[in-house]
Design an enzyme around this catalytic site. Structure first.
Site, PDB file in Angstrom:
ATOM      1  N   ASP A  10       1.143  -0.762   0.036  1.00  0.00           N
ATOM      2  CA  ASP A  10      -0.223   0.048   0.255  1.00  0.00           C
ATOM      3  C   ASP A  10       0.317   1.341   0.149  1.00  0.00           C
ATOM      4  O   ASP A  10       1.876   1.212  -0.278  1.00  0.00           O
ATOM      5  CB  ASP A  10      -0.871  -0.205   1.509  1.00  0.00           C
ATOM      6  CG  ASP A  10      -2.120   0.929   1.170  1.00  0.00           C
ATOM      7  OD1 ASP A  10      -2.666   1.509   0.440  1.00  0.00           O
ATOM      8  OD2 ASP A  10      -1.390   1.786   1.969  1.00  0.00           O
ATOM      9  N   ASP A  12      -0.441   4.972   0.640  1.00  0.00           N
ATOM     10  CA  ASP A  12      -0.492   6.381   1.811  1.00  0.00           C
ATOM     11  C   ASP A  12      -0.815   5.154   3.407  1.00  0.00           C
ATOM     12  O   ASP A  12      -1.327   4.772   3.943  1.00  0.00           O
ATOM     13  CB  ASP A  12      -1.512   6.759   1.949  1.00  0.00           C
ATOM     14  CG  ASP A  12      -1.806   7.030   0.409  1.00  0.00           C
ATOM     15  OD1 ASP A  12      -1.071   8.370   0.163  1.00  0.00           O
ATOM     16  OD2 ASP A  12      -2.553   7.400  -0.154  1.00  0.00           O
ATOM     17  N   ASP A 176      -1.358  -0.778   6.098  1.00  0.00           N
ATOM     18  CA  ASP A 176      -1.744  -0.243   7.311  1.00  0.00           C
ATOM     19  C   ASP A 176      -2.744   0.019   7.113  1.00  0.00           C
ATOM     20  O   ASP A 176      -3.573   0.427   9.086  1.00  0.00           O
ATOM     21  CB  ASP A 176      -1.099   1.707   7.224  1.00  0.00           C
ATOM     22  CG  ASP A 176      -1.673   2.569   6.657  1.00  0.00           C
ATOM     23  OD1 ASP A 176      -2.643   1.361   5.196  1.00  0.00           O
ATOM     24  OD2 ASP A 176      -2.327   3.298   6.599  1.00  0.00           O
TER      25      ASP A 176
END
Length: 232
Positions: A10, A12, A176
């Protein structure tokens, strides 16, 4: 020797701390269109589903309760403004998290294919990766608008595994948020979560990833079977 033949990341909140520039673009767009600003933390909690969904949720917080069709109408006006602003600032304030560069450099030396699978639109993802010096480490970038479905659907990961001819058992997805864990589960790959990202302000541990790391040195240790790199 690597545990995996493909690593998916991922963007961001995982590779890059992009919240400051996303907050800036969101609030500048809101003000330019006649709305009030939102607190930084509120905007940070909206990160994860792409810029369109972020601005939809932001509008829900600054306008009186309204219908979905009205929100769609308002978004037609604000999205071009946001896109212009974010196009100027994306990748200018974001910083790779500690250990990211060392980990990517070593994975690259080990010839492990790496991809970015993000819900951020492809154009913005490329800008962030390029401006933060990360783009050349990756063999592919799948944005939220690259395919017919985005995370948490399995399609983006399945697309990457097919492209690299890699099986799910040899693949890990690192993210995240609960969205990333759900995506990994849907594609039946190893779900690795970082503890320092966004995830709507909730601990990602509640999503029960296969592995939770606090620093990218721990990821290096896990991927390369080097326990000495894993902090305790």
């Amino acid at each position: 020797m690597s545990r995996y033949k493909l690593l998916s990341f991922d963007l961001d909140g995982t590779l890059v701390h992009t919240a400051p520039e996303i907050v800036q673009a969101c609030n500048e767009a809101l003000v330019a269109c006649g709305y009030g600003e939102l607190p930084d933390a509120q905007i940070e909690h909206l990160i994860g589903n792409g810029t369109y969904e972020l601005m939809r949720k932001a509008l829900e917080r600054v306008v009186a309760p309204t219908s979905e069709s009205t929100l769609d109408f308002l978004l037609q006006d604000i999205m071009p403004v946001f896109n212009t602003i974010y196009g100027e600032v994306s990748g200018t304030r974001g910083q790779p998290y500690p250990g990211v560069l060392d980990a990517l450099e070593e994975f690259k030396r080990q010839s492990i294919p790496m991809v970015v699978v993000t819900n951020k639109e492809h154009f913005f993802a490329i800008k962030v990766l390029k401006n933060t010096g990360l783009l050349d480490y990756f063999d592919g970038v799948v944005g939220g608008d690259s395919l017919s479905k985005k995370k948490p659907d399995a399609l983006p990961l399945n697309h990457c595994m097919t492209h690299f001819d890699v099986q799910a058992c040899d693949t890990a997805h690192i993210g995240d948020s609960s969205i990333d864990v759900q995506t990994a589960r849907a594609a039946q790959v190893c779900a690795i979560a970082v503890s320092f990202g966004y995830n709507g302000g909730e601990p990602v541990a509640t999503s029960k990833p296969d592995l939770l790391i606090n620093h990218f040195d721990e990821l290096r240790g896990h991927v390369l079977n080097r326990p000495s790199l894993i902090s305790h």
